[in-house]
Design a protein around this motif. Structure first.
Motif, PDB file in Angstrom:
ATOM      1  N   ASN A 230      21.977  35.714 -52.811  1.00 43.67           N
ATOM      2  CA  ASN A 230      21.069  34.987 -51.935  1.00 43.67           C
ATOM      3  C   ASN A 230      19.840  34.534 -52.705  1.00 43.67           C
ATOM      4  N   SER A 231      19.248  33.453 -52.231  1.00 41.42           N
ATOM      5  CA  SER A 231      17.995  32.997 -52.818  1.00 41.42           C
ATOM      6  C   SER A 231      17.144  32.347 -51.730  1.00 41.42           C
ATOM      7  N   ASP A 232      15.885  32.748 -51.640  1.00 39.33           N
ATOM      8  CA  ASP A 232      14.918  32.058 -50.789  1.00 39.33           C
ATOM      9  C   ASP A 232      13.549  32.120 -51.462  1.00 39.33           C
ATOM     10  N   GLN A 233      12.576  31.394 -50.939  1.00 37.52           N
ATOM     11  CA  GLN A 233      11.320  31.262 -51.654  1.00 37.52           C
ATOM     12  C   GLN A 233      10.411  32.472 -51.506  1.00 37.52           C
ATOM     13  N   PHE A 234      10.740  33.421 -50.624  1.00 38.13           N
ATOM     14  CA  PHE A 234       9.916  34.624 -50.518  1.00 38.13           C
ATOM     15  C   PHE A 234      10.464  35.763 -51.369  1.00 38.13           C
ATOM     16  N   PHE A 235      11.737  36.119 -51.158  1.00 35.66           N
ATOM     17  CA  PHE A 235      12.322  37.263 -51.860  1.00 35.66           C
ATOM     18  C   PHE A 235      12.897  36.903 -53.224  1.00 35.66           C
ATOM     19  N   GLY A 236      13.034  35.610 -53.500  1.00 37.82           N
ATOM     20  CA  GLY A 236      13.628  35.220 -54.770  1.00 37.82           C
ATOM     21  C   GLY A 236      15.140  35.374 -54.725  1.00 37.82           C
ATOM     22  N   PHE A 237      15.710  35.824 -55.835  1.00 36.56           N
ATOM     23  CA  PHE A 237      17.157  35.994 -55.957  1.00 36.56           C
ATOM     24  C   PHE A 237      17.508  37.462 -55.713  1.00 36.56           C
ATOM     25  N   TYR A 238      18.449  37.715 -54.774  1.00 35.70           N
ATOM     26  CA  TYR A 238      18.805  39.106 -54.486  1.00 35.70           C
ATOM     27  C   TYR A 238      20.281  39.225 -54.095  1.00 35.70           C
ATOM     28  N   PRO A 239      21.058  39.947 -54.901  1.00 32.53           N
ATOM     29  CA  PRO A 239      22.449  40.248 -54.548  1.00 32.53           C
ATOM     30  C   PRO A 239      22.503  41.270 -53.403  1.00 32.53           C
ATOM     31  N   PHE A 240      23.576  41.192 -52.638  1.00 37.01           N
ATOM     32  CA  PHE A 240      23.786  42.077 -51.491  1.00 37.01           C
ATOM     33  C   PHE A 240      25.268  42.447 -51.444  1.00 37.01           C
ATOM     34  N   PHE A 241      25.566  43.698 -51.122  1.00 37.94           N
ATOM     35  CA  PHE A 241      26.961  44.087 -50.914  1.00 37.94           C
ATOM     36  C   PHE A 241      27.074  44.902 -49.637  1.00 37.94           C
TER      37      PHE A 241
ATOM     38  N   TYR B 132      25.945  49.646 -47.332  1.00 38.16           N
ATOM     39  CA  TYR B 132      25.429  48.383 -47.853  1.00 38.16           C
ATOM     40  C   TYR B 132      24.384  48.661 -48.924  1.00 38.16           C
ATOM     41  N   GLY B 133      24.077  47.641 -49.714  1.00 37.30           N
ATOM     42  CA  GLY B 133      23.022  47.736 -50.707  1.00 37.30           C
ATOM     43  C   GLY B 133      22.403  46.369 -50.939  1.00 37.30           C
ATOM     44  N   ILE B 134      21.089  46.337 -51.179  1.00 36.00           N
ATOM     45  CA  ILE B 134      20.374  45.103 -51.473  1.00 36.00           C
ATOM     46  C   ILE B 134      19.585  45.312 -52.758  1.00 36.00           C
ATOM     47  N   LEU B 135      19.823  44.463 -53.736  1.00 32.33           N
ATOM     48  CA  LEU B 135      19.130  44.553 -55.015  1.00 32.33           C
ATOM     49  C   LEU B 135      17.973  43.557 -54.998  1.00 32.33           C
ATOM     50  N   TRP B 136      16.915  43.946 -54.292  1.00 30.30           N
ATOM     51  CA  TRP B 136      15.766  43.071 -54.127  1.00 30.30           C
ATOM     52  C   TRP B 136      15.077  42.759 -55.457  1.00 30.30           C
ATOM     53  N   SER B 137      15.435  43.455 -56.508  1.00 34.01           N
ATOM     54  CA  SER B 137      14.706  43.398 -57.783  1.00 34.01           C
ATOM     55  C   SER B 137      14.804  42.066 -58.499  1.00 34.01           C
ATOM     56  N   GLY B 138      15.582  41.138 -57.984  1.00 34.88           N
ATOM     57  CA  GLY B 138      15.765  39.885 -58.696  1.00 34.88           C
ATOM     58  C   GLY B 138      14.614  38.911 -58.600  1.00 34.88           C
ATOM     59  N   GLY B 139      13.556  39.253 -57.886  1.00 33.04           N
ATOM     60  CA  GLY B 139      12.442  38.331 -57.697  1.00 33.04           C
ATOM     61  C   GLY B 139      11.662  38.078 -58.973  1.00 33.04           C
ATOM     62  N   THR B 140      10.735  37.129 -58.917  1.00 36.37           N
ATOM     63  CA  THR B 140      10.001  36.688 -60.094  1.00 36.37           C
ATOM     64  C   THR B 140       8.865  37.618 -60.479  1.00 36.37           C
ATOM     65  N   GLY B 141       8.405  38.450 -59.547  1.00 35.55           N
ATOM     66  CA  GLY B 141       7.264  39.318 -59.827  1.00 35.55           C
ATOM     67  C   GLY B 141       5.949  38.702 -59.408  1.00 35.55           C
ATOM     68  N   GLY B 142       5.964  37.475 -58.890  1.00 34.17           N
ATOM     69  CA  GLY B 142       4.746  36.841 -58.421  1.00 34.17           C
ATOM     70  C   GLY B 142       4.493  37.159 -56.962  1.00 34.17           C
TER      71      GLY B 142
END
Length: 253
Positions: free
Chosen positions: A44-55, A70-80
């Motif tokens: 997934n990608s959106d302008q708030f959370f950035g890029f995040y895989p989900f299973f 389930y799991g969400i890897l929220w860590s894919g964001g830019t850090g901003g």
């Protein structure tokens, strides 16, 4: 040295563990067949959370119920400021639950998750920890011959307080709903509404809207149910924000 609130952490982890043990015990008590297990991976990608895989996975325990995880890897964001999963202590979420088919094409899936990172426990100011927060959540799914839809509601609450002096823990309410029409076995379209609320923390007295998205979506899907791609886009109803976009693609096994 910062004092860890062990009783609060233990209560949350014990509740999570007991839920997990009961659900797994129910699942393993049934006969094992390969068609009982389902697994889906989405990116997934959106302008708030950035890029995040989900299973998400499930194991059927009866004709109308299944153990889920389930799991969400929220860590894919830019850090901003926006898309900051990576800046939230490599924020990650994992949970378990049970799914129940309550009517033809209608399912209810209560789950409970736990997060690792530092967003909830310290507002990103403290160390990245396991037990950052606890996430009771509920998903209601609709999948019929001509219609589809989903309702999600989750509470993100701090499980530990690692905020430095003068800092704060954070809590959020996150929910969305969407409904669409299947124009064919390949194409569907509908409307998506999503709301994220900063509901307060240890030093926050009033809740604030982070974003409030409303707009249409289009989806292309494998008629056999193995893959799909969806674009949702539209306006942000929060004053000062402009628009939103969300792109999701997934595979089911």
């Amino acid at each position: 040295m910062r004092k860890i609130n062990i009783p609060t952490l233990m209560k949350g982890l014990i509740a999570f563990s007991l839920f997990f043990v009961v659900a797994v015990g129910t699942a393993t008590a049934q006969s094992e067949t390969s068609d009982k297990f389902d697994f889906t991976i989405t990116v997934n990608s959106d302008q708030f959370f950035g890029f995040y895989p989900f299973f998400a996975g499930s194991y059927a325990v009866s004709e109308t119920s299944a153990f889920t995880f389930y799991g969400i890897l929220w860590s894919g964001g830019t850090g901003g400021v926006q898309g900051s999963g990576g800046g939230w202590g490599n924020w990650t979420e994992f949970g378990v639950g049970m799914n129940f088919d309550v009517a033809d094409g209608l399912s209810v899936n209560p789950q409970i998750g736990v997060t690792g990172g530092n967003l909830l426990s310290s507002g990103t100011a403290g160390p990245s920890i396991f037990g950052d927060g606890i996430v009771p959540n509920l998903t209601i799914g609709l999948d019929k011959a001509k219609t589809e839809g989903e309702i999600y509601f989750g509470l993100y609450s701090p499980l530990r307080n690692e905020a430095p002096t003068g800092g704060t823990t954070l809590a959020y309410i996150h929910y969305w709903t969407n409904f669409g029409v299947k124009a064919s076995d390949f194409f569907s379209l509908g409307l998506h509404y999503e709301h994220l609320i900063n509901s307060g923390g240890s030093n926050v007295s009033e809740s604030t809207d982070v974003y409030q998205w409303l707009g249409p979506y289009i989806q292309f899907a494998d008629p056999n149910g193995k893959a799909f791609a969806r674009l949702s886009a539209g306006g942000d109803l929060v004053e000062g924000n402009d628009s939103f976009f969300k792109v999701t693609t997934g595979l089911s096994f």
